[in-house]
Design an enzyme around this catalytic site. Structure first.
Site, PDB file in Angstrom:
ATOM      1  CG  ASP A   1     -69.235 -25.355-143.899  1.00  0.00           C
ATOM      2  OD1 ASP A   1     -70.264 -26.018-143.368  1.00  0.00           O
ATOM      3  OD2 ASP A   1     -69.912 -24.389-144.793  1.00  0.00           O
TER       4      ASP A   1
ATOM      5  CG  HIS B   1     -74.989 -19.177-147.701  1.00  0.00           C
ATOM      6  ND1 HIS B   1     -75.214 -18.672-148.315  1.00  0.00           N
ATOM      7  CD2 HIS B   1     -74.154 -19.044-146.753  1.00  0.00           C
ATOM      8  CE1 HIS B   1     -73.497 -18.127-147.899  1.00  0.00           C
ATOM      9  NE2 HIS B   1     -73.399 -19.122-147.726  1.00  0.00           N
TER      10      HIS B   1
ATOM     11  CG  HIS C   1     -69.349 -20.182-141.954  1.00  0.00           C
ATOM     12  ND1 HIS C   1     -68.257 -19.371-143.226  1.00  0.00           N
ATOM     13  CD2 HIS C   1     -69.931 -21.024-142.764  1.00  0.00           C
ATOM     14  CE1 HIS C   1     -67.906 -19.946-144.116  1.00  0.00           C
ATOM     15  NE2 HIS C   1     -68.772 -20.595-143.782  1.00  0.00           N
TER      16      HIS C   1
HETATM   17 FE   FE2 Z   1     -70.348 -23.295-147.919  1.00  0.00          FE
END
Ligand code: FE2
Ligand code: NAG
Ligand code: NAG
Ligand code: NAG
Ligand code: NAG
Ligand code: NAG
Ligand code: NAG
Ligand code: NAG
Ligand code: NAG
Ligand code: NAG
Ligand code: NAG
Ligand code: NAG
Length: 438
Positions: free
Chosen positions: A164, A298, A327
């Site tokens: 990411d 998520h 993240h």
């Molecule tokens: Fe992603």
């Protein structure tokens, strides 16, 4: 895919249950400032266009075969297609070799790509430094890389792990810190440029990302996993081919696994039994969305995939699974949650020393910012979690031992904020947990 180094296999996959217990560690590290990272401007030095007519840019390499005797060299030219030829040699070779590849272009909405070249160079010696030249005929540029050592059960090798990344000032720090580590190959766990966060998925940001990462990716293989930011499917602008920019720009050696165009499950179930652990001692899986994640971001997104694949990872003694997507940073204990059968109510992750360690390295630094909110209390499957940017390294020492460390950006590369010895599940299946998980 099997990497030629260190008796190691990495397989890239595309793509809750909270136990009330405080065994793990939520880092007490406090950042001075929490604000979203800012993308580096288009005229930033990190995106500098190399001078010269049709000069190759966005140079990157990835391993071209199973064992490390081939390398795919990729670059972009913008003025004209130019040559697909790569000239290469090692210090000990008395002559130069040439290899010829292919050139691709694609359009995306109103963007037209440059000329994207991919050339597979083959018959390389193990553990050897090669120099290579691209841009034959016009402006040439020269780079070098070192091939991995020959496959062997106790061969040491060091990997980096980044996910990411994006292209912010923080991304630049992550990459610089990674370059100061001793990683010889980067395992990339998905979500590359974040061009799709721009209007019309402005693909100019794919080009800037290619130029930004060249300073590492031209000199050592980056092993790719695709993430959701690579999908680039957008009906509103008539873009109906998924993964179009990514698959044109980042070629992978999927042919070498004799992949058929079938579902991921079929591919994985034929790939896993092929791995000979007396030859390739470490089994590492890369995927994008994590299965064991205790951030709100998520949360439980990996569940549909986990219920299908988890028992295979245990059966085939996967040592460690790296993911991105969230993240932030998190490391699990060895846990599993594959006993549920609809009626028995057994749906809580439990300690399982046959299972992999799950590590989330979605902390590259992209413009969407850190995932800060964590579920409370910290579930027992979570050994360490921290909302900071950084990168990981995995140092394989021999068939039984590997040292993993995570380095947060704020500390500089020399500080390992989280670290542990991993014991190999095939050769050394002892308990290597770091917290008192029940
Ligand atoms: Fe992603
Ligand atoms: C290869 O040769 C270059 C230039 O002569 C030298 O700088 C480099 O150290 C050599 N590399 C290896 C791996 O021998
Ligand atoms: C190989 O190619 C490089 C770069 O073009 C050149 O400098 C070198 O002289 C060549 N070596 C041989 C043996 O032809
Ligand atoms: C693409 O279209 C957008 C929206 O109309 C516009 O802002 C942009 O300048 C166009 N880009 C190119 C390369 O034509
Ligand atoms: C670029 O290279 C091609 C092929 O060698 C050559 O025909 C052309 O004249 C070159 N262009 C420039 C501007 O050097
Ligand atoms: C790789 O080559 C270097 C010398 O260039 C040597 O020191 C090292 O032991 C070799 N590694 C393996 C695993 O063969
Ligand atoms: C990015 O990092 C490199 C290497 O540390 C540095 O030279 C460059 O100035 C940085 N660029 C930006 C825009 O931060
Ligand atoms: C890289 O390896 C060298 C030699 O083993 C060691 O001195 C150095 O501390 C290592 N650097 C990092 C960042 O681990
Ligand atoms: C690159 O070449 C090697 C050796 O011929 C081959 O095994 C491999 O499949 C090739 N890779 C790609 C991506 O074409
Ligand atoms: C479900 O699991 C329980 C024990 O965990 C077992 O007793 C039961 O027979 C299983 N049911 C089915 C349908 O397999
Ligand atoms: C974090 O959680 C708090 C409380 O539920 C909420 O107000 C806040 O919007 C969340 N922040 C983020 C970044 O999701
Ligand atoms: C494997 O590496 C570990 C860590 O460096 C070391 O303690 C152990 O002795 C090594 N095993 C063998 C058989 O060399």
């Amino acid at each position: 895919m099997k990497m030629g180094n260190s008796s190691f296999v990495a397989i890239a996959l595309l793509m809750s249950v909270v136990v009330l217990c405080n065994g793990g560690k939520t880092s007490s590290y406090v950042r001075k400032l929490i604000q979203n990272p800012v993308d580096m401007p288009l005229d930033s030095d990190a995106f500098a266009i190399p001078p010269g007519y049709n000069a190759p840019q966005q140079v990157h390499i990835t391993q071209g075969d199973h064992v490390g005797q081939a390398m795919i060299i990729s670059w972009v030219t913008v003025d004209e297609p130019g040559s697909n030829e790569v000239i290469y040699w090692s210090n000990s070779s008395l002559q130069n070799f040439t290899a010829e590849g292919e050139v691709f272009t694609y359009t995306y909405y109103n963007y037209t790509s440059g000329f994207i070249h991919h050339t597979n160079i083959t018959n390389l010696e193990f553990n050897t430094t090669y120099f290579y030249v691209v841009g034959i005929g016009n402006t040439t540029r020269q780079f070098w890389f070192t091939t991995p050592p020959e496959v062997g059960i106790d061969v040491p090798y060091t990997f980096g792990i980044i996910g990411d990344l994006g292209q912010t000032f923080d991304s630049n720090t992550t990459l610089t810190h990674y370059q100061n580590s001793n990683g010889s190959t980067l395992l990339y766990v998905g979500d590359l440029s974040y061009a799709d966060d721009y209007p019309y998925h402005d693909n100019v940001r794919w080009d800037t990302w290619g130029r930004f990462t060249e300073r590492s990716a031209a000199y050592q293989p980056w092993i790719w996993t695709a993430g959701n930011h690579e999908i680039d499917f957008d009906l509103q602008i008539g873009e109906t081919q998924s993964f179009k920019p990514f698959s044109n720009r980042y070629h992978t050696p999927y042919e070498s696994s004799q992949r058929t165009s079938t579902l991921q499950y079929k591919w994985l179930t034929t790939e896993l039994p092929k791995i000979d652990r007396t030859e390739t001692s470490w089994l590492i899986v890369l995927m994008h969305a994590p299965w064991y994640n205790s951030y709100y971001s998520h949360y439980m997104e990996g569940e549909p995939m986990r219920v299908v694949f988890e028992s295979l990872f245990i059966k085939y003694k996967v040592d460690v699974v790296f993911a991105g997507h969230v993240h932030a940073y998190e490391r699990s204990e060895r846990v599993s949650n594959d006993k549920y059968n609809i009626t028995n109510g057994i749906c809580t992750p439990v300690k399982d020393i046959s299972a992999p360690v799950y590590i989330t390295n979605g902390d590259g630094g992209n413009q969407e910012g850190l995932s800060i909110n964590m579920t409370q209390p910290q579930p027992s499957y979570s050994a360490y979690r921290e909302a900071s940017f950084g990168h990981g390294t995995l140092e394989i020492k021999n068939r039984t031992h590997a040292f993993y460390s995570w380095n947060r950006n704020q500390d500089g590369y020399a500080v390992e904020a989280d670290k542990l010895w991993l014991f190999n599940r095939y050769w050394n299946p002892l308990d290597d947990s770091t917290t008192n998980i029940p």
